[in-house]
Design an enzyme around this catalytic site. Sequence first.
Site, PDB file in Angstrom:
ATOM      1  CE  LYS A   1       5.613   2.714   8.768  1.00 21.46           C
ATOM      2  NZ  LYS A   1       4.748   1.939   9.675  1.00 21.46           N
TER       3      LYS A   1
ATOM      4  N   GLY B   1       6.808  -5.245   2.062  1.00 22.81           N
ATOM      5  CA  GLY B   1       5.382  -5.133   2.320  1.00 22.81           C
ATOM      6  C   GLY B   1       4.595  -5.551   1.099  1.00 22.81           C
ATOM      7  CB  SER B   2       1.123  -4.917   0.120  1.00 24.03           C
ATOM      8  OG  SER B   2       1.053  -3.516  -0.086  1.00 24.03           O
ATOM      9  CB  THR B   3       2.559  -6.279  -4.908  1.00 22.81           C
ATOM     10  OG1 THR B   3       3.426  -7.404  -4.717  1.00 22.81           O
ATOM     11  CG2 THR B   3       2.690  -5.805  -6.343  1.00 22.81           C
ATOM     12  CD  GLU B   4      -3.146  -1.610  -2.463  1.00 19.52           C
ATOM     13  OE1 GLU B   4      -3.257  -2.645  -1.763  1.00 19.52           O
ATOM     14  OE2 GLU B   4      -3.916  -0.644  -2.394  1.00 19.52           O
TER      15      GLU B   4
ATOM     16  N   GLY C   1       4.319  -1.194  -2.657  1.00 17.63           N
ATOM     17  CA  GLY C   1       5.600  -1.173  -3.354  1.00 17.63           C
ATOM     18  C   GLY C   1       5.534  -0.394  -4.656  1.00 17.63           C
TER      19      GLY C   1
ATOM     20  CD  GLU D   1      10.484  -9.842   0.621  1.00 16.27           C
ATOM     21  OE1 GLU D   1       9.478 -10.131  -0.069  1.00 16.27           O
ATOM     22  OE2 GLU D   1      10.605 -10.133   1.804  1.00 16.27           O
TER      23      GLU D   1
ATOM     24  CB  CYS E   1       6.134 -12.113   1.500  1.00 16.85           C
ATOM     25  SG  CYS E   1       7.782 -12.227   2.189  1.00 16.85           S
TER      26      CYS E   1
ATOM     27  CD  GLU F   1       1.247 -11.772  -0.176  1.00 18.26           C
ATOM     28  OE1 GLU F   1       1.126 -10.573  -0.457  1.00 18.26           O
ATOM     29  OE2 GLU F   1       2.319 -12.276   0.185  1.00 18.26           O
TER      30      GLU F   1
END
Lengths: 475, 288
Positions: free
Chosen positions: A181, A233-236, A238, A255, A289, A386
């Site tokens: 996606k 993508g974002s840590t959130e 993830g 990542e 990132c 970030e």
Amino acid sequence: MWEYAPAPESRDIANLKPTYRMFVDGQFVEGAGEPLKTVNPGTEEVLAEVSTAAPADVDKAVKAARRAYDRVWGKMPGSERAKYIFRIARLIQERGRELAVLESLDNGKPIKESRDVDVPTAAAHFFYHAGWADKLGYAGYGPDPKPLGVAGQVIPWNFPLLMAAWKIAPALACGNTVVLKPAETTPLTALVLAEIIQQADLPPGVVNILPGAGDVGAAVTSHPDVDKVAFTGSTEVGKLIQRQLAGTGRKLTLELGGKAANIVFDDAPLDQAVEGIVNGIFFNQGHVCCAGSRLLVQESVAEELLEKLRVRVSTLRVGDPLDKNTDVGAINSREQLTKIQQLVETGDAEGAERWTSACPLPDKGFYFAPTVFSNVSQAMRIAREEIFGPVLSVLTFRTPDEAVAKANNTPYGLSAGIWTEKGSRILWAAQKMRAGVVWANTFNRFDPTAPFGGYQESGFGREGGRTGLEAYLDV
Amino acid sequence: MSENRISVAKTYKLYIGGAFPRSESGRSYPVVDAKGAFLANAAQGSRKDARDAVAAARKAFPGWSGATAYNRGQVLYRVAEVLEGRREQFAAEVASSEGVAVKKAQSLVDAAIDRWVWYAGWTDKVATVLGGTNPVAGPYFSFSMPEPTGVVAVLAPQQSSLLGLISVVAPVIATGNTAVVVSSQDRPLPAVTLSEVLATSDLPGGVVNVLTGRTAEIAPWLASHGDVNALDLTGAPEAMRADLERSAAGTVKRVLRTRPSEDFTREPDLARLRAFLETKTVWHPMGV
């Protein structure tokens, strides 16, 4: 500042079509989701309408990928898989200009970056991994490592084609099939990649590409018949995916975000460091990132360096992504622009000293002038979070130990930069960094042979190199 | 000396930061042999003990991960030497804990010592095998090397009280990680004796910390602890595994999800070493 006449790349080269459709089981088909309009962030005009996937489409795509895995791809000799993947690499090169212009239109990045970095590196990733397909027994995971099955992959909008290549190439080389996606705001180059995959005559279902928003991504990552999930993508998000997959036994690589320290020691070649700092934070509008978003400068050279940096940043040309002279293009979306503005306001409110380049900005489109905050302390949000934009936070240090302590004072750990002429100090500092990629006297270098990925909350697993194969093998 | 001499019974305690404290909670629990006969009271570790152990492991990490691989190899080999000297004691404890014949227990102890030696030899080879230079397309020298993940919480196997324990602890510390180990709940005595070996083998305090007690009570605190980098679920109760993984996601911990049925008598591969290693890639320009 030198005046340049505009030198725009022709947008006709992008072969832009009014509508794009999702790619499932070897065919371009209408998705049952609400179509999305993808916007040129450089002008705010609608580029094309893109059909998106509904949950039932995700299921169809996973089934197609499973069939392709069971019947064809999973049992195909590696030497045969390799030739398909080599073809993809060559086709990307052949259509490189088209892809570069399309990427700049859809994403907003300067054409010189999509042309010189994104597209060639994407081709290189396929070329590199193609060669692994029939050599996996030599990769150090046992004599005959097996693929995992169907890989569900979700990628971000900052390097749309390149991230697709990072995900698809190793998956295919290891014998997996793919449901990918692309990001909601940048689906176009992934769908041209689908055309390329068709032209390469890959068996139907080996690669499926489903545009859509986060809900489609969630449907892909949580699908019970997906064997492996890869997310950038974002840590959130993830963390949500890691929670979602808990107890399922499915393999996961993440990542995620970063807040990289770029450390300048007092003996650094300052002019060279300034170039590296600029590349570190203003490359791709700071939508990286691994961006060097925290500059740590040794106190004794801080003033001199900052002065040089401001002069250099003032020369950056912000504007039309298609102009070959543009250094900093458009922010990818209004939403991201708002996020950057909000975080920058916290920098003001928390007492950091803001300097913004006086460069002119276009009237239309999403733009943010390169910004440097000095007098930043570690507790400020602009030093911890970030920003994902062209905003640099400058902190100072007195001793090498203090630099290391400050650099590592973050839950992230994706990348770091070191600037010094002293070899032993480079190796010492590189060893002390708790980060997956360390650039010494350079920044933001990427290569398919060099593993990339984070420590701590920047995620786990690597992409690239021998190490990156592990993510797609049952080992 | 009298044939009827009364032996000196051992107090089984926790091992945290190189010291042997009782649980701060003051709790202990009876440990019985395979037939149900009382063996000893073991300390019943608490949340506070787990947090102390994590703090000790974090404190030990810079020194242990920064030690040369040769030095780590020698220290670990020293552990094997001291293990060998306690062979009979371990055999007796394994026999009573696991309910196996002494001969079988001896072979398990021998395998455990040999396993430790195997991992001791890996300390200065793993970077060569897993790392290397990257032939990047540009004027740069680029290399990648494995580095330890950090503090690893290890839920030791419940059945294999010594061989299993050593098979999960040795690979964690061989590469420079430090560990907080929750021993087998019902068979903790070999783990406590192993702690005594570690304490007398030049292994710096805090590199391995051993908690005895209820796995289900201690594990969630480790899985959610912000200063733990990775979690080995090997000995986790089946019903808790998904919840522990969910907690681990809070700080993006690396989770090793091998099943409790792992056969520790089999020759290991590199999987357990790789599980708690990060890859660091370093770049530098080349030029005159």
